[in-house]
Design a protein around this motif. Structure first.
Motif, PDB file in Angstrom:
ATOM      1  N   VAL A   1       0.832  -1.202   0.000  1.00  0.00           N
ATOM      2  CA  VAL A   1       0.000   0.000   0.000  1.00  0.00           C
ATOM      3  C   VAL A   1       0.869   1.256   0.000  1.00  0.00           C
ATOM      4  CG1 VAL A   1      -1.633   1.343   1.384  1.00  0.00           C
ATOM      5  CG2 VAL A   1      -2.000  -1.103   1.070  1.00  0.00           C
ATOM      6  N   LEU A   2       1.923   1.250   0.812  1.00  0.00           N
ATOM      7  CA  LEU A   2       2.817   2.415   0.869  1.00  0.00           C
ATOM      8  C   LEU A   2       3.516   2.647  -0.466  1.00  0.00           C
ATOM      9  CD1 LEU A   2       4.435   1.899   4.391  1.00  0.00           C
ATOM     10  CD2 LEU A   2       2.841   3.709   3.748  1.00  0.00           C
ATOM     11  N   LEU A   3       4.018   1.585  -1.076  1.00  0.00           N
ATOM     12  CA  LEU A   3       4.728   1.718  -2.344  1.00  0.00           C
ATOM     13  C   LEU A   3       3.787   2.143  -3.471  1.00  0.00           C
ATOM     14  CD1 LEU A   3       7.127  -1.367  -2.157  1.00  0.00           C
ATOM     15  CD2 LEU A   3       7.798   1.037  -2.209  1.00  0.00           C
ATOM     16  N   SER A   4       2.586   1.584  -3.496  1.00  0.00           N
ATOM     17  CA  SER A   4       1.643   1.980  -4.549  1.00  0.00           C
ATOM     18  C   SER A   4       1.209   3.426  -4.359  1.00  0.00           C
ATOM     19  CB  SER A   4       0.433   1.044  -4.559  1.00  0.00           C
ATOM     20  OG  SER A   4      -0.241   1.065  -3.314  1.00  0.00           O
ATOM     21  N   GLY A   5       1.141   3.880  -3.105  1.00  0.00           N
ATOM     22  CA  GLY A   5       0.820   5.278  -2.844  1.00  0.00           C
ATOM     23  C   GLY A   5       1.896   6.212  -3.356  1.00  0.00           C
ATOM     24  N   LEU A   6       3.156   5.843  -3.132  1.00  0.00           N
ATOM     25  CA  LEU A   6       4.264   6.647  -3.660  1.00  0.00           C
ATOM     26  C   LEU A   6       4.264   6.625  -5.188  1.00  0.00           C
ATOM     27  CD1 LEU A   6       7.262   5.831  -1.288  1.00  0.00           C
ATOM     28  CD2 LEU A   6       6.168   8.046  -1.634  1.00  0.00           C
ATOM     29  N   ALA A   7       3.918   5.473  -5.748  1.00  0.00           N
ATOM     30  CA  ALA A   7       3.864   5.360  -7.210  1.00  0.00           C
ATOM     31  C   ALA A   7       2.809   6.280  -7.800  1.00  0.00           C
ATOM     32  CB  ALA A   7       3.576   3.912  -7.606  1.00  0.00           C
ATOM     33  N   ALA A   8       1.798   6.620  -7.020  1.00  0.00           N
ATOM     34  CA  ALA A   8       0.772   7.555  -7.486  1.00  0.00           C
ATOM     35  C   ALA A   8       1.185   9.004  -7.249  1.00  0.00           C
ATOM     36  CB  ALA A   8      -0.546   7.274  -6.775  1.00  0.00           C
ATOM     37  N   ALA A   9       1.759   9.282  -6.067  1.00  0.00           N
ATOM     38  CA  ALA A   9       2.039  10.673  -5.691  1.00  0.00           C
ATOM     39  C   ALA A   9       3.245  11.255  -6.422  1.00  0.00           C
ATOM     40  CB  ALA A   9       2.258  10.750  -4.176  1.00  0.00           C
ATOM     41  N   LEU A  10       4.279  10.459  -6.647  1.00  0.00           N
ATOM     42  CA  LEU A  10       5.494  10.981  -7.278  1.00  0.00           C
ATOM     43  C   LEU A  10       5.255  11.501  -8.696  1.00  0.00           C
ATOM     44  CD1 LEU A  10       8.453   8.695  -6.135  1.00  0.00           C
ATOM     45  CD2 LEU A  10       8.301  11.181  -5.951  1.00  0.00           C
ATOM     46  N   PRO A  11       4.571  10.765  -9.555  1.00  0.00           N
ATOM     47  CA  PRO A  11       4.314  11.307 -10.901  1.00  0.00           C
ATOM     48  C   PRO A  11       3.500  12.597 -10.879  1.00  0.00           C
ATOM     49  CG  PRO A  11       3.933   8.942 -10.872  1.00  0.00           C
ATOM     50  CD  PRO A  11       4.103   9.371  -9.446  1.00  0.00           C
ATOM     51  N   ILE A  12       2.539  12.697  -9.960  1.00  0.00           N
ATOM     52  CA  ILE A  12       1.746  13.929  -9.869  1.00  0.00           C
ATOM     53  C   ILE A  12       2.657  15.103  -9.524  1.00  0.00           C
ATOM     54  CG2 ILE A  12      -0.117  15.109  -8.648  1.00  0.00           C
ATOM     55  CD1 ILE A  12      -1.400  12.379  -8.163  1.00  0.00           C
ATOM     56  N   ALA A  13       3.538  14.900  -8.529  1.00  0.00           N
ATOM     57  CA  ALA A  13       4.464  15.964  -8.138  1.00  0.00           C
ATOM     58  C   ALA A  13       5.422  16.304  -9.271  1.00  0.00           C
ATOM     59  CB  ALA A  13       5.243  15.543  -6.896  1.00  0.00           C
ATOM     60  N   THR A  14       5.856  15.303 -10.027  1.00  0.00           N
ATOM     61  CA  THR A  14       6.780  15.537 -11.138  1.00  0.00           C
ATOM     62  C   THR A  14       6.121  16.344 -12.248  1.00  0.00           C
ATOM     63  OG1 THR A  14       7.908  13.448 -10.638  1.00  0.00           O
ATOM     64  CG2 THR A  14       8.301  14.416 -12.803  1.00  0.00           C
ATOM     65  N   VAL A  15       4.867  16.024 -12.546  1.00  0.00           N
ATOM     66  CA  VAL A  15       4.126  16.786 -13.563  1.00  0.00           C
ATOM     67  C   VAL A  15       3.959  18.237 -13.126  1.00  0.00           C
ATOM     68  CG1 VAL A  15       1.885  17.046 -14.681  1.00  0.00           C
ATOM     69  CG2 VAL A  15       2.928  14.789 -14.503  1.00  0.00           C
ATOM     70  N   LEU A  16       3.629  18.442 -11.852  1.00  0.00           N
ATOM     71  CA  LEU A  16       3.493  19.810 -11.344  1.00  0.00           C
ATOM     72  C   LEU A  16       4.813  20.564 -11.428  1.00  0.00           C
ATOM     73  CD1 LEU A  16       1.276  19.117  -8.201  1.00  0.00           C
ATOM     74  CD2 LEU A  16       0.588  20.331 -10.256  1.00  0.00           C
ATOM     75  N   SER A  17       5.900  19.861 -11.149  1.00  0.00           N
ATOM     76  CA  SER A  17       7.224  20.495 -11.233  1.00  0.00           C
ATOM     77  C   SER A  17       7.530  20.980 -12.640  1.00  0.00           C
ATOM     78  CB  SER A  17       8.298  19.502 -10.770  1.00  0.00           C
ATOM     79  OG  SER A  17       9.600  20.018 -10.985  1.00  0.00           O
ATOM     80  N   GLY A  18       7.166  20.180 -13.635  1.00  0.00           N
ATOM     81  CA  GLY A  18       7.428  20.550 -15.017  1.00  0.00           C
ATOM     82  C   GLY A  18       6.681  21.784 -15.461  1.00  0.00           C
ATOM     83  N   ARG A  19       5.615  22.132 -14.735  1.00  0.00           N
ATOM     84  CA  ARG A  19       4.815  23.310 -15.099  1.00  0.00           C
ATOM     85  C   ARG A  19       5.247  24.555 -14.341  1.00  0.00           C
ATOM     86  NH1 ARG A  19      -1.307  20.697 -15.095  1.00  0.00           N
ATOM     87  NH2 ARG A  19      -0.952  19.183 -16.768  1.00  0.00           N
ATOM     88  N   ARG A  20       6.252  24.418 -13.448  1.00  0.00           N
ATOM     89  CA  ARG A  20       6.659  25.543 -12.619  1.00  0.00           C
ATOM     90  C   ARG A  20       8.128  25.845 -12.803  1.00  0.00           C
ATOM     91  NH1 ARG A  20       3.636  23.007  -7.293  1.00  0.00           N
ATOM     92  NH2 ARG A  20       1.519  23.665  -7.865  1.00  0.00           N
ATOM     93  N   SER A  21       8.480  27.083 -12.614  1.00  0.00           N
ATOM     94  CA  SER A  21       9.892  27.459 -12.616  1.00  0.00           C
ATOM     95  C   SER A  21      10.454  27.213 -11.221  1.00  0.00           C
ATOM     96  CB  SER A  21      10.047  28.944 -12.971  1.00  0.00           C
ATOM     97  OG  SER A  21       9.338  29.747 -12.038  1.00  0.00           O
ATOM     98  N   ALA A  22      11.761  27.022 -11.149  1.00  0.00           N
ATOM     99  CA  ALA A  22      12.398  26.754  -9.869  1.00  0.00           C
ATOM    100  C   ALA A  22      12.213  27.950  -8.935  1.00  0.00           C
ATOM    101  CB  ALA A  22      13.888  26.474 -10.057  1.00  0.00           C
TER     102      ALA A  22
END
Length: 287
Positions: free
Chosen positions: A265-286
């Motif tokens: 459950v923990l690993l599948s949760g990270l597998a869901a949250a990390l891509p969402i955060a990565t997509v958001l990062s790509g839309r923002r400047s540092a």
């Protein structure tokens, strides 16, 4: 395998401390004041993490008719807010790192008090499991030692030795990034058999959907600009494994089936949250 677990535990401690220390180095007192004086934000975060997400876990477990071990693991995860990966997700998505770190520590502290009653209430209503009684003092002490203290040290350095704090921020972030990858690899290596064993049980799907729903709930039930709202979503999506592991050891006798389901459950949760955060990062400047 015992050696691998010992090394992974040591690296996990370093990861948590380095992540919180780096967050403190990048924080300011006015920024923290802005988080802790935002009463609507605090109330919404508490309601989301202490009420909404545990109910989501219960609902998903019932919807998928999960076996008892997987159902218990899902409820344990859903009822335990304030996971240390929350601050890391704030960094990954280039969000409100200060607000995310502060909220994570607050949720972990309050969650130490609410975890037992929440789990007991859900498992009793669902007629699954047994009474969960934990050492609240030990849980609060762990949160203080691993999360609050490093964050406070970084914050004090930023306030009283700004130049030093700025020069240390990049190395501390680098340590956080490297240990984060090691922890992820270690979790996969150490628990792959347990995860594979769950492939036909819908437990992994339930953990994945719980993280997605928690991310959405944490984002929607928050105040402030988009960066802060999605940061609260990331904090809500990743849960605190410490109380869940303690509960399995105390109340369920370290049952392998529940431990395996928890890892999945923990690993599948990270597998869901990390891509969402990565997509958001790509839309923002540092920042």
């Amino acid at each position: 395998m015992d050696t691998l677990h010992m090394v992974l535990n040591a690296v996990t401690v370093i990861f948590i401390a380095a992540t919180m220390f780096a967050a403190g180095l990048g924080a300011t007192v006015p920024a923290l004041r802005g988080v802790f004086t935002d009463v609507p934000l605090l109330l919404l975060a508490l309601i989301t993490n202490m009420v909404v997400i545990p109910l989501l876990g219960w609902g998903l477990g019932a919807l998928f008719h999960l076996p008892s071990a997987s159902f218990i693991a899902l409820v344990l995860v859903a009822s335990s807010p304030g996971g240390p990966f929350g601050a890391k997700l704030a960094m990954v998505q280039k969000g409100d790192v200060v607000g995310g770190a502060a909220m994570q520590v607050l949720l972990a502290s309050v969650g130490s008090l609410t975890f037992g009653p929440t789990v007991n209430g859900i498992l009793t209503a669902a007629d699954v499991g047994t009474n969960v009684s934990l050492d609240v003092g030990a849980l609060v002490g762990t949160v203080a030692f691993l999360q609050l203290v490093p964050f406070a040290i970084g914050l004090l350095m930023r306030h009283y030795a700004t130049d030093v704090a700025r020069s240390w921020h990049a190395p501390a972030t680098a340590v956080s990034n490297v240990t984060f990858l090691v922890v992820l690899a270690g979790m996969l290596l150490g628990n792959w058999r347990d995860v594979v064993a769950l492939l036909g049980s819908l437990a992994l799907l339930a953990g994945f959907l719980l993280a997605v729903a928690a991310f959405a709930a944490g984002t929607l039930l928050a105040t402030g600009p988009p960066t802060r709202r999605t940061t609260m979503g990331g904090v809500a999506a990743v849960r605190n494994a410490g109380p869940a592991l303690a509960a399995i050891g105390i109340a369920f006798g370290d049952q392998p089936a529940i431990l395996g389901a928890l890892a999945g459950v923990l690993l599948s949760g990270l597998a869901a949250a990390l891509p969402i955060a990565t997509v958001l990062s790509g839309r923002r400047s540092a920042p």
